[in-house]
Scaffold this motif. Structure first.
Motif, PDB file in Angstrom:
ATOM      1  N   SER A  57       3.056 -46.380  -5.905  1.00 45.48           N
ATOM      2  CA  SER A  57       3.414 -46.854  -7.251  1.00 45.48           C
ATOM      3  C   SER A  57       3.234 -48.364  -7.340  1.00 45.48           C
ATOM      4  CB  SER A  57       4.865 -46.477  -7.590  1.00 45.48           C
ATOM      5  OG  SER A  57       5.774 -47.083  -6.683  1.00 45.48           O
ATOM      6  N   ASP A 251       5.498 -40.066  -5.305  1.00 45.38           N
ATOM      7  CA  ASP A 251       6.589 -40.859  -5.865  1.00 45.38           C
ATOM      8  C   ASP A 251       7.823 -39.986  -6.084  1.00 45.38           C
ATOM      9  OD1 ASP A 251       8.071 -42.857  -6.954  1.00 45.38           O
ATOM     10  OD2 ASP A 251       7.056 -42.880  -8.892  1.00 45.38           O
ATOM     11  N   ASN A 320       2.620 -44.978 -11.800  1.00 45.17           N
ATOM     12  CA  ASN A 320       3.151 -44.032 -10.828  1.00 45.17           C
ATOM     13  C   ASN A 320       2.547 -42.660 -11.122  1.00 45.17           C
ATOM     14  OD1 ASN A 320       4.713 -42.986 -13.041  1.00 45.17           O
ATOM     15  ND2 ASN A 320       6.277 -44.547 -12.621  1.00 45.17           N
TER      16      ASN A 320
END
Length: 358
Positions: A57, A251, A320
């Motif tokens: 991210s 993530d 992300n």
């Protein structure tokens, strides 16, 4: 090099803490061909910035990357699980024969059986355990966060939890194998970093960036330049945001089935022709990766790290897995084809090898 202790052997052989751990931090030496890296200066060859399957991210506060071993995750346990079947089966057969037919066995067979069992319990079993534990029954990955706001690096270790380092205190350097190490199969192209305490002792020493692929050190330096600019240049977060490569699907979640196959396909080669030819290797890497990922827990950053890494809701430079474009049909079907073709080829080979037993 610090002397190896019983505890170090336990951490390496039993727990398989070969990544960023207290044992590896203390024992890893600065060997091979090394060259220091200056965090303030751009590389001489105008190296571009790339994600290269390492970034999770990006935002204006921190850049999160995956550990250096993620690209090959699952390769080792697949061989370990295959080897576990004959090894454990053979050990079980020896124990069964020893206790059920002991009165019929000659003395030399008794001695050979006990020698084989001792070898199994003190050599084969610890090695097998280390290979299985290498990527299984631990964390799915060990991320690192580079916080440009407080100039800190937060890194997950295998035995110390989350470790905090000052960006300015880390001494980065490139590490390449010598020609002698290359001939022995010990090649490496990676960027390492270490932090010393006030007395000059090695506090942390880890591999920060590594790239498994044809680009070799060039691929590693592209990741390094991305992080360096992010931490040192005023518009580093904008440059990272604009990189035209896909982020990893890690993530806060376990890697999906198709993303595991994508990683397994890319780690074999960058050429699609080679990926197709070596489809059984894609099957091996993909199957091992899926098994490893689904036996592990997803790492969760502690609350104190999340507080230090708070991102503004109106941050225009957030990237992300939620902001990435969906996978195209081409991106999904190609690794799936290589994976299924690899399994088909392996099953055909096994059939012709063992068809007499059916």
């Amino acid at each position: 090099m610090r002397a190896t202790t019983v505890r170090d052997l336990y951490n390496l052989v039993i727990r398989a803490d070969w990544g960023f751990s207290s044992t590896m931090s203390r024992s890893r030496g600065v060997g091979g061909k090394t060259q220091p890296l200056d965090k303030k200066c751009e590389l001489n060859n105008n190296t571009p910035t790339r994600f290269n399957d390492s970034v999770i991210s990006v935002n204006s506060t921190f850049l999160e990357v995956v550990d250096s071993g993620n690209r090959l995750r699952g390769v080792t346990p697949f061989f370990a699980l295959i080897g576990a079947v004959p090894v454990l089966g053979g050990a079980g057969a020896l124990i069964y024969s020893l206790f059920n037919f002991s009165d019929r066995l000659p003395l030399f067979v008794h001695a050979f059986t006990w020698l084989a069992l001792i070898t199994f319990f003190f050599i084969a079993l610890p090695i097998l355990n280390a290979l299985v534990r290498w990527d299984m029954f631990r964390k799915t990955h060990y991320p690192m966060r580079f916080n440009r706001r407080d100039r800190k690096v937060y890194a997950w270790s295998q035995d110390m939890g989350v470790v905090t380092m000052n960006w300015d205190d880390i001494q980065f350097y490139t590490s390449e194998a010598t020609k002698s190490q290359d001939r022995r199969g010990l090649s490496r192209e990676e960027i390492r970093g270490y932090v010393r305490d006030r007395n000059g002792n090695m506090l942390y020493h880890l591999v920060f960036f590594k790239y498994e692929g044809l680009k070799g050190m060039k691929g590693v330096l592209e990741i390094w330049e991305l992080v360096r600019r992010y931490m040192e240049e005023p518009d580093g977060h904008i440059q990272a945001y604009q990189v035209d490569q896909r982020l990893l699907d890690l993530d806060g979640k376990r890697e999906s089935f198709i993303h595991s196959l994508i990683q397994a396909t890319q780690v074999m080669a960058d050429s699609r022709a080679v990926q197709l030819i070596f489809a059984p290797m894609v099957m091996w890497a993909g199957t091992g990766r899926l098994i490893a990922k689904w036996t592990c827990r997803v790492p969760r950053w502690p609350e104190w790290v999340e507080e230090k890494c708070q991102v503004a809701p109106d941050d225009p430079y957030i990237r992300n897995r939620h902001t990435e474009r969906p996978l195209s049909a081409k991106e999904i079907l190609w690794p799936l084809l290589c994976f299924l073709l690899g399994w088909a080829e392996v099953l055909v080979i096994l059939y012709f090898c063992f068809r007499e037993y059916f």
